[in-house]
Design a protein around this motif. Structure first.
Motif, PDB file in Angstrom:
ATOM      1  N   ALA A 182      27.566  55.231  57.778  1.00  0.00           N
ATOM      2  CA  ALA A 182      27.622  53.853  58.289  1.00  0.00           C
ATOM      3  C   ALA A 182      28.888  53.108  57.853  1.00  0.00           C
ATOM      4  N   LEU A 183      29.524  53.556  56.756  1.00  0.00           N
ATOM      5  CA  LEU A 183      30.746  52.884  56.299  1.00  0.00           C
ATOM      6  C   LEU A 183      31.871  53.135  57.303  1.00  0.00           C
ATOM      7  N   PRO A 184      32.881  52.302  57.412  1.00  0.00           N
ATOM      8  CA  PRO A 184      33.185  51.174  56.535  1.00  0.00           C
ATOM      9  C   PRO A 184      32.326  49.932  56.813  1.00  0.00           C
ATOM     10  N   ALA A 185      32.183  49.120  55.759  1.00  0.00           N
ATOM     11  CA  ALA A 185      31.512  47.828  55.874  1.00  0.00           C
ATOM     12  C   ALA A 185      32.229  46.870  54.936  1.00  0.00           C
ATOM     13  N   GLU A 186      32.153  45.584  55.248  1.00  0.00           N
ATOM     14  CA  GLU A 186      32.816  44.615  54.369  1.00  0.00           C
ATOM     15  C   GLU A 186      32.016  44.369  53.093  1.00  0.00           C
ATOM     16  N   ALA A 187      30.690  44.442  53.240  1.00  0.00           N
ATOM     17  CA  ALA A 187      29.832  44.295  52.063  1.00  0.00           C
ATOM     18  C   ALA A 187      28.719  45.331  52.152  1.00  0.00           C
ATOM     19  N   ALA A 188      28.289  45.816  50.999  1.00  0.00           N
ATOM     20  CA  ALA A 188      27.179  46.772  50.941  1.00  0.00           C
ATOM     21  C   ALA A 188      26.205  46.302  49.866  1.00  0.00           C
ATOM     22  N   ILE A 189      24.954  46.118  50.278  1.00  0.00           N
ATOM     23  CA  ILE A 189      23.922  45.552  49.409  1.00  0.00           C
ATOM     24  C   ILE A 189      22.856  46.628  49.198  1.00  0.00           C
ATOM     25  N   PHE A 190      22.629  47.010  47.956  1.00  0.00           N
ATOM     26  CA  PHE A 190      21.744  48.141  47.655  1.00  0.00           C
ATOM     27  C   PHE A 190      20.415  47.644  47.104  1.00  0.00           C
ATOM     28  N   ALA A 191      19.488  47.372  48.024  1.00  0.00           N
ATOM     29  CA  ALA A 191      18.186  46.853  47.623  1.00  0.00           C
ATOM     30  C   ALA A 191      17.116  47.941  47.609  1.00  0.00           C
ATOM     31  N   ALA A 192      17.490  49.181  47.938  1.00  0.00           N
ATOM     32  CA  ALA A 192      16.487  50.256  47.966  1.00  0.00           C
ATOM     33  C   ALA A 192      16.040  50.628  46.556  1.00  0.00           C
ATOM     34  N   ALA A 193      14.792  51.064  46.452  1.00  0.00           N
ATOM     35  CA  ALA A 193      14.255  51.627  45.209  1.00  0.00           C
ATOM     36  C   ALA A 193      14.347  53.149  45.337  1.00  0.00           C
ATOM     37  N   VAL A 194      15.521  53.656  45.000  1.00  0.00           N
ATOM     38  CA  VAL A 194      15.800  55.081  45.199  1.00  0.00           C
ATOM     39  C   VAL A 194      15.140  55.890  44.081  1.00  0.00           C
ATOM     40  N   ALA A 195      14.485  56.978  44.434  1.00  0.00           N
ATOM     41  CA  ALA A 195      13.891  57.846  43.407  1.00  0.00           C
ATOM     42  C   ALA A 195      15.007  58.418  42.540  1.00  0.00           C
ATOM     43  N   ASP A 196      14.841  58.342  41.231  1.00  0.00           N
ATOM     44  CA  ASP A 196      15.873  58.861  40.335  1.00  0.00           C
ATOM     45  C   ASP A 196      15.929  60.386  40.375  1.00  0.00           C
ATOM     46  N   TRP A 197      14.771  61.001  40.635  1.00  0.00           N
ATOM     47  CA  TRP A 197      14.720  62.469  40.643  1.00  0.00           C
ATOM     48  C   TRP A 197      14.069  62.984  41.919  1.00  0.00           C
ATOM     49  N   ARG A 198      14.479  64.150  42.330  1.00  0.00           N
ATOM     50  CA  ARG A 198      13.794  64.874  43.404  1.00  0.00           C
ATOM     51  C   ARG A 198      13.186  66.123  42.797  1.00  0.00           C
TER      52      ARG A 198
END
Ligand code: C5P
Length: 222
Positions: free
Chosen positions: A84-100
């Protein structure tokens, strides 16, 4: 697209949990609803931004009027963000799993009749926020992370901001006594290169609207 200070500006938002498969029918997940990310994407859209919304399997529906990219795992989320990049701003609100699960099974796991339980082993997932914040070329002008803490909120969030290399950290206290996690209100502290700014407790939609305005200001768009 709406008229507004962010008209024609591309902004990326990640949201929701990730699901990490154990086998084709089972997964490891977390309780993120996607409410915070969805409210932010909505508020940015309402300021006229061209929003790409990369979302894991959230319980709240994605906003109308944004480009929705649905993913399941952390690694898929990283790939979708990079695409999806490029973007002017990127906001990371996801709760990403630390481990798989490192030894996920290609077939459904079966009880073998011996009473022996399977053992899962884990591998660390990529840190999507840190990866984008540390891009050497094509880094978004503004990279924003979130930090849910239960103690020493400002100190922990400041350390996280430095470690990840993002511009802002939006920190909140999610200890059970606050009722913030799963509730409709939030009380955030924003850390940037000038210090810490704490906002009174308010509705999550209002937090999102004010954050969107602060983002527009940072992009020189208001
Ligand atoms: O380290 P921690 O998970 O507390 O950091 C939270 C911030 O980092 C959030 O903005 C979250 O979206 C982002 N993050 C990420 N990829 C990960 C872990 C967290 O983008 N693997």
């Amino acid at each position: 697209l709406a008229e507004g200070p962010l008209k024609g500006r591309h902004v990326l938002v990640t949201s929701g949990p990730t699901h990490e498969p154990i086998d084709p029918v089972r997964y490891i997940a977390n309780r993120s609803s996607g409410a915070q990310g969805t409210a932010l994407a909505t508020a940015l859209r309402d300021l006229g931004a061209d929003v790409t919304f990369v979302t894991g399997p959230a319980t709240v529906p994605p906003p109308e009027g944004v480009k929705v990219v649905r993913v399941e795992t952390a690694r898929e989320m990283l790939l979708a963000v990079q695409t999806a990049l490029p973007a002017e701003a990127a906001i990371f609100a996801a709760a990403v799993a630390d481990w798989r699960v490192a030894n996920a099974s290609l077939q459904k796991m079966k009880k073998d009749g011996t009473g022996q339980a399977p053992a899962l082993s884990f591998a660390e997932n990529p840190d999507i926020l840190a990866t984008v914040a540390q891009m050497v070329t094509g880094r978004p002008k503004l990279v924003v992370g979130f930090a849910a803490e239960t103690e020493n909120v400002t100190a922990h969030a400041a350390a996280k901001r430095a470690r990840k290399g993002c511009d802002w950290i939006v920190a909140n206290d999610v200890s059970p006594a606050t009722g913030i996690m799963g509730g409709s209100e939030n009380a955030v502290t924003i850390l940037d290169d000038t210090g810490a700014e704490s906002w009174d407790r308010m509705g999550k939609d209002e937090v999102a609207r004010r954050l969107a305005l602060r983002i527009a200001t940072a992009l020189g768009a208001s």
